[in-house]
Motif scaffolding. Structure first.
Motif, PDB file in Angstrom:
ATOM      1  N   THR A  60       0.805  -1.216   0.000  1.00 39.10           N
ATOM      2  CA  THR A  60       0.000   0.000   0.000  1.00 39.10           C
ATOM      3  C   THR A  60       0.843   1.274   0.000  1.00 39.10           C
ATOM      4  O   THR A  60       0.356   2.327  -0.391  1.00 39.10           O
ATOM      5  CB  THR A  60      -0.905   0.025   1.238  1.00 39.10           C
ATOM      6  OG1 THR A  60      -0.075  -0.058   2.415  1.00 39.10           O
ATOM      7  CG2 THR A  60      -1.862  -1.158   1.245  1.00 39.10           C
ATOM      8  N   ASP A  61       2.084   1.184   0.468  1.00 38.22           N
ATOM      9  CA  ASP A  61       2.948   2.364   0.583  1.00 38.22           C
ATOM     10  C   ASP A  61       2.290   3.478   1.400  1.00 38.22           C
ATOM     11  O   ASP A  61       2.481   4.655   1.133  1.00 38.22           O
ATOM     12  CB  ASP A  61       3.314   2.915  -0.812  1.00 38.22           C
ATOM     13  CG  ASP A  61       4.281   2.005  -1.542  1.00 38.22           C
ATOM     14  OD1 ASP A  61       4.755   1.032  -0.922  1.00 38.22           O
ATOM     15  OD2 ASP A  61       4.550   2.249  -2.723  1.00 38.22           O
ATOM     16  N   THR A  62       1.513   3.093   2.397  1.00 36.96           N
ATOM     17  CA  THR A  62       0.862   4.101   3.221  1.00 36.96           C
ATOM     18  C   THR A  62       0.698   3.557   4.627  1.00 36.96           C
ATOM     19  O   THR A  62       1.039   2.419   4.916  1.00 36.96           O
ATOM     20  CB  THR A  62      -0.501   4.512   2.639  1.00 36.96           C
ATOM     21  OG1 THR A  62      -0.996   5.639   3.372  1.00 36.96           O
ATOM     22  CG2 THR A  62      -1.515   3.371   2.728  1.00 36.96           C
ATOM     23  N   ALA A  63       0.189   4.382   5.514  1.00 35.48           N
ATOM     24  CA  ALA A  63      -0.024   3.987   6.905  1.00 35.48           C
ATOM     25  C   ALA A  63      -1.473   4.254   7.264  1.00 35.48           C
ATOM     26  O   ALA A  63      -2.156   5.043   6.614  1.00 35.48           O
ATOM     27  CB  ALA A  63       0.911   4.775   7.818  1.00 35.48           C
ATOM     28  N   ASP A  64      -1.935   3.594   8.304  1.00 32.44           N
ATOM     29  CA  ASP A  64      -3.273   3.843   8.812  1.00 32.44           C
ATOM     30  C   ASP A  64      -3.196   5.061   9.733  1.00 32.44           C
ATOM     31  O   ASP A  64      -2.996   4.938  10.938  1.00 32.44           O
ATOM     32  CB  ASP A  64      -3.786   2.611   9.560  1.00 32.44           C
ATOM     33  CG  ASP A  64      -5.253   2.722   9.940  1.00 32.44           C
ATOM     34  OD1 ASP A  64      -5.730   3.864  10.112  1.00 32.44           O
ATOM     35  OD2 ASP A  64      -5.918   1.677  10.070  1.00 32.44           O
ATOM     36  N   LEU A  65      -3.330   6.240   9.142  1.00 35.11           N
ATOM     37  CA  LEU A  65      -3.146   7.476   9.900  1.00 35.11           C
ATOM     38  C   LEU A  65      -4.220   7.647  10.966  1.00 35.11           C
ATOM     39  O   LEU A  65      -3.954   8.183  12.044  1.00 35.11           O
ATOM     40  CB  LEU A  65      -3.133   8.673   8.950  1.00 35.11           C
ATOM     41  CG  LEU A  65      -2.047   8.646   7.871  1.00 35.11           C
ATOM     42  CD1 LEU A  65      -2.143   9.887   6.993  1.00 35.11           C
ATOM     43  CD2 LEU A  65      -0.661   8.547   8.498  1.00 35.11           C
ATOM     44  N   THR A 107      -2.436  23.733   3.523  1.00 30.62           N
ATOM     45  CA  THR A 107      -1.496  23.528   4.628  1.00 30.62           C
ATOM     46  C   THR A 107      -2.001  22.523   5.652  1.00 30.62           C
ATOM     47  O   THR A 107      -1.221  22.022   6.475  1.00 30.62           O
ATOM     48  CB  THR A 107      -1.197  24.856   5.338  1.00 30.62           C
ATOM     49  OG1 THR A 107      -2.434  25.439   5.804  1.00 30.62           O
ATOM     50  CG2 THR A 107      -0.512  25.832   4.383  1.00 30.62           C
ATOM     51  N   LEU A 108      -3.294  22.204   5.607  1.00 33.74           N
ATOM     52  CA  LEU A 108      -3.866  21.199   6.508  1.00 33.74           C
ATOM     53  C   LEU A 108      -4.706  20.223   5.691  1.00 33.74           C
ATOM     54  O   LEU A 108      -5.622  20.648   4.982  1.00 33.74           O
ATOM     55  CB  LEU A 108      -4.747  21.863   7.580  1.00 33.74           C
ATOM     56  CG  LEU A 108      -5.415  20.914   8.573  1.00 33.74           C
ATOM     57  CD1 LEU A 108      -4.373  20.346   9.546  1.00 33.74           C
ATOM     58  CD2 LEU A 108      -6.540  21.617   9.342  1.00 33.74           C
ATOM     59  N   PRO A 109      -4.417  18.929   5.745  1.00 33.94           N
ATOM     60  CA  PRO A 109      -5.228  17.950   5.003  1.00 33.94           C
ATOM     61  C   PRO A 109      -6.654  17.907   5.551  1.00 33.94           C
ATOM     62  O   PRO A 109      -6.857  17.902   6.778  1.00 33.94           O
ATOM     63  CB  PRO A 109      -4.510  16.616   5.253  1.00 33.94           C
ATOM     64  CG  PRO A 109      -3.148  16.974   5.741  1.00 33.94           C
ATOM     65  CD  PRO A 109      -3.297  18.286   6.455  1.00 33.94           C
ATOM     66  N   GLU A 110      -7.638  17.889   4.672  1.00 32.63           N
ATOM     67  CA  GLU A 110      -9.026  17.801   5.123  1.00 32.63           C
ATOM     68  C   GLU A 110      -9.248  16.526   5.932  1.00 32.63           C
ATOM     69  O   GLU A 110     -10.045  16.499   6.871  1.00 32.63           O
ATOM     70  CB  GLU A 110      -9.974  17.837   3.928  1.00 32.63           C
ATOM     71  CG  GLU A 110     -11.442  17.826   4.339  1.00 32.63           C
ATOM     72  CD  GLU A 110     -12.383  17.995   3.169  1.00 32.63           C
ATOM     73  OE1 GLU A 110     -13.578  17.681   3.319  1.00 32.63           O
ATOM     74  OE2 GLU A 110     -11.931  18.446   2.090  1.00 32.63           O
ATOM     75  N   ARG A 111      -8.523  15.449   5.577  1.00 27.58           N
ATOM     76  CA  ARG A 111      -8.645  14.189   6.304  1.00 27.58           C
ATOM     77  C   ARG A 111      -8.380  14.390   7.787  1.00 27.58           C
ATOM     78  O   ARG A 111      -9.001  13.763   8.655  1.00 27.58           O
ATOM     79  CB  ARG A 111      -7.650  13.173   5.729  1.00 27.58           C
ATOM     80  CG  ARG A 111      -7.694  11.784   6.375  1.00 27.58           C
ATOM     81  CD  ARG A 111      -6.338  11.117   6.365  1.00 27.58           C
ATOM     82  NE  ARG A 111      -5.347  11.849   7.146  1.00 27.58           N
ATOM     83  CZ  ARG A 111      -5.277  11.808   8.477  1.00 27.58           C
ATOM     84  NH1 ARG A 111      -6.128  11.083   9.162  1.00 27.58           N
ATOM     85  NH2 ARG A 111      -4.358  12.508   9.115  1.00 27.58           N
ATOM     86  N   ARG A 112      -7.454  15.278   8.093  1.00 28.98           N
ATOM     87  CA  ARG A 112      -7.063  15.509   9.493  1.00 28.98           C
ATOM     88  C   ARG A 112      -8.211  16.153  10.269  1.00 28.98           C
ATOM     89  O   ARG A 112      -8.469  15.770  11.411  1.00 28.98           O
ATOM     90  CB  ARG A 112      -5.828  16.393   9.509  1.00 28.98           C
ATOM     91  CG  ARG A 112      -5.250  16.624  10.885  1.00 28.98           C
ATOM     92  CD  ARG A 112      -3.889  16.055  11.000  1.00 28.98           C
ATOM     93  NE  ARG A 112      -3.261  16.447  12.254  1.00 28.98           N
ATOM     94  CZ  ARG A 112      -3.128  15.657  13.301  1.00 28.98           C
ATOM     95  NH1 ARG A 112      -3.560  14.414  13.265  1.00 28.98           N
ATOM     96  NH2 ARG A 112      -2.541  16.081  14.400  1.00 28.98           N
ATOM     97  N   LEU A 113      -8.900  17.098   9.684  1.00 34.05           N
ATOM     98  CA  LEU A 113     -10.027  17.735  10.356  1.00 34.05           C
ATOM     99  C   LEU A 113     -11.174  16.748  10.544  1.00 34.05           C
ATOM    100  O   LEU A 113     -11.833  16.740  11.584  1.00 34.05           O
ATOM    101  CB  LEU A 113     -10.499  18.956   9.564  1.00 34.05           C
ATOM    102  CG  LEU A 113     -11.705  19.709  10.158  1.00 34.05           C
ATOM    103  CD1 LEU A 113     -11.402  20.184  11.577  1.00 34.05           C
ATOM    104  CD2 LEU A 113     -12.107  20.881   9.265  1.00 34.05           C
ATOM    105  N   VAL A 114     -11.423  15.927   9.531  1.00 36.63           N
ATOM    106  CA  VAL A 114     -12.474  14.907   9.648  1.00 36.63           C
ATOM    107  C   VAL A 114     -12.171  13.973  10.818  1.00 36.63           C
ATOM    108  O   VAL A 114     -13.046  13.619  11.607  1.00 36.63           O
ATOM    109  CB  VAL A 114     -12.606  14.119   8.329  1.00 36.63           C
ATOM    110  CG1 VAL A 114     -13.523  12.911   8.507  1.00 36.63           C
ATOM    111  CG2 VAL A 114     -13.148  15.018   7.220  1.00 36.63           C
TER     112      VAL A 114
END
Length: 373
Positions: free
Chosen positions: A139-144, A323-330
């Motif tokens: 996946t080259d990603t992490a479960d953030l 500057t801030l990912p929308e995923r982070r706010l969600v």
């Protein structure tokens, strides 16, 4: 051995983390011991005499029946009473300096939030919380989201979180990007790449223990927790299994939590893989895990800004300028909602206020152009 004789072995006890402040909390006539492993109604404890078994005393059983959080846990300091027949009774649980507690693992309610207000202590009296997230070539990603959730619990525990991107050899040239992605989800937290097989990063991890600290390793099954513990110990203490072909994931082998004293100093608690990570009795844990959003919120026009559609919202502006990912706010909205729900489980008035507030929010969310929680 009498209590004075036991305290005379202060070198052994200090290597387990014992100090004068803990001694002040120990009831008269009891012997100090640290829980290394728990079983039904009993615990394996470490003392100046060595390792021994101790069954829970009546007062400990009563406290645990009233609140599962009061159950003895790996890392706890306890007071033992020697019984006439030579056995030991775990007679008292000393106050915890830190405790990593997750929400109940019972039934769930609508929306996937925990329907159980009880908590479970995964580790006690830990200084460092290592959050292990594997780098997977598939996946080259992490479960953030999982990292953020564990960070909130880690900050709430009173320990210092450190994120370890394990199995770093599996991802190749994509590792720098992955580390950047994880660091973005863990503001103010050390993030390290670790490969227990090659030894990359193991000395850095050992350095966090500083020869005297206690750490717990948390993460999903197959994250390489037991392999890391073995690398730190310099021998195979915990059983491991090879990764599966195709996805690089390991199969879960650790089935219990255990406190292990490392030869170079420090102690570490290995844990089974965590499948469900419910929030429990949150204070500032979520705010600390999302300190970047909290900093931006201080610049919002309105002090009570919900960061959804208000004019002058600095958080929405940061999303719009990239500057801030929308995923982070969600994710922030989701964890705050869950923390508030857990708090309402024991407060009917708060629960009613929360239900009314979310009815209003849901109506607003059906309108176009809104940031969804």
């Amino acid at each position: 051995m009498s209590a004075p004789d036991l305290f005379a072995s202060s070198v052994s006890l200090s290597r387990l983390g014992w100090d004068d402040s803990l001694a002040a909390d120990l009831p008269d006539g009891l012997l100090p011991a640290r829980v290394a492993r728990v079983d039904r109604g009993a615990a394996e404890v470490l003392t100046a005499e060595g390792s021994l078994q101790a069954h829970y005393g009546a007062s400990v059983r009563r406290a645990a029946a009233a609140d599962p959080v009061a159950l003895p846990c790996v890392g706890d300091w306890t007071g033992l009473r020697r019984l006439p027949e030579g056995r030991f009774e775990l007679a008292a649980l000393l106050p915890r300096r830190t405790a990593f507690v997750r929400g109940g693992v019972g039934r769930t309610s609508r929306g996937g939030l925990s329907g159980d207000s009880q908590g479970q202590v995964l580790a006690a009296n830990v200084d460092i919380v290592f959050i292990a997230e594997p780098a997977l070539h598939a996946t080259d990603t992490a479960d953030l989201g999982r990292i953020e959730r564990l960070l909130a619990l880690a900050w709430e525990s009173g320990g210092r979180p450190v994120v370890l991107v394990t199995k770093s050899d599996l991802i190749g040239d994509a590792l720098p990007h992955l580390l950047e992605e994880v660091a973005e989800a863990a503001p103010g937290v050390d993030v390290h790449a670790v490969c227990s097989v090659t030894g990359e990063g193991v000395d850095i991890v050992r350095g966090h223990l500083d020869g005297r600290h206690t750490a717990v390793v948390l993460g999903a099954s197959g994250a390489g927790k037991s392999t890391l513990v073995n690398a730190l110990a310099g021998e195979e203490i915990m059983e491991t299994q090879r990764v599966r072909a195709g996805d690089g994931r390991g199969r879960h082998t650790t089935v219990h939590r255990e406190l292990i004293r490392l030869p170079g100093g420090g102690l570490i608690i290995d844990t089974p893989g965590i499948r469900r990570i419910g929030l429990y009795d949150m204070g500032e844990g979520v705010d600390l895990a999302f300190s970047d959003i909290e900093d931006l919120a201080a610049e919002c026009r309105f002090a009570d800004c919900s960061h959804r559609a208000e004019p002058g919202c600095a958080v929405i502006a940061a999303i719009e300028d990239g500057t801030l990912p929308e995923r982070r706010l969600v994710s922030w909205h989701k964890l705050r909602r869950e923390a508030a729900w857990m708090a309402s489980r024991s407060d009917p008035r708060l629960r009613k206020e929360l239900q009314n507030r979310w009815k209003t929010i849901h109506k607003e969310m059906r309108k176009p152009g809104r940031i969804r929680p």
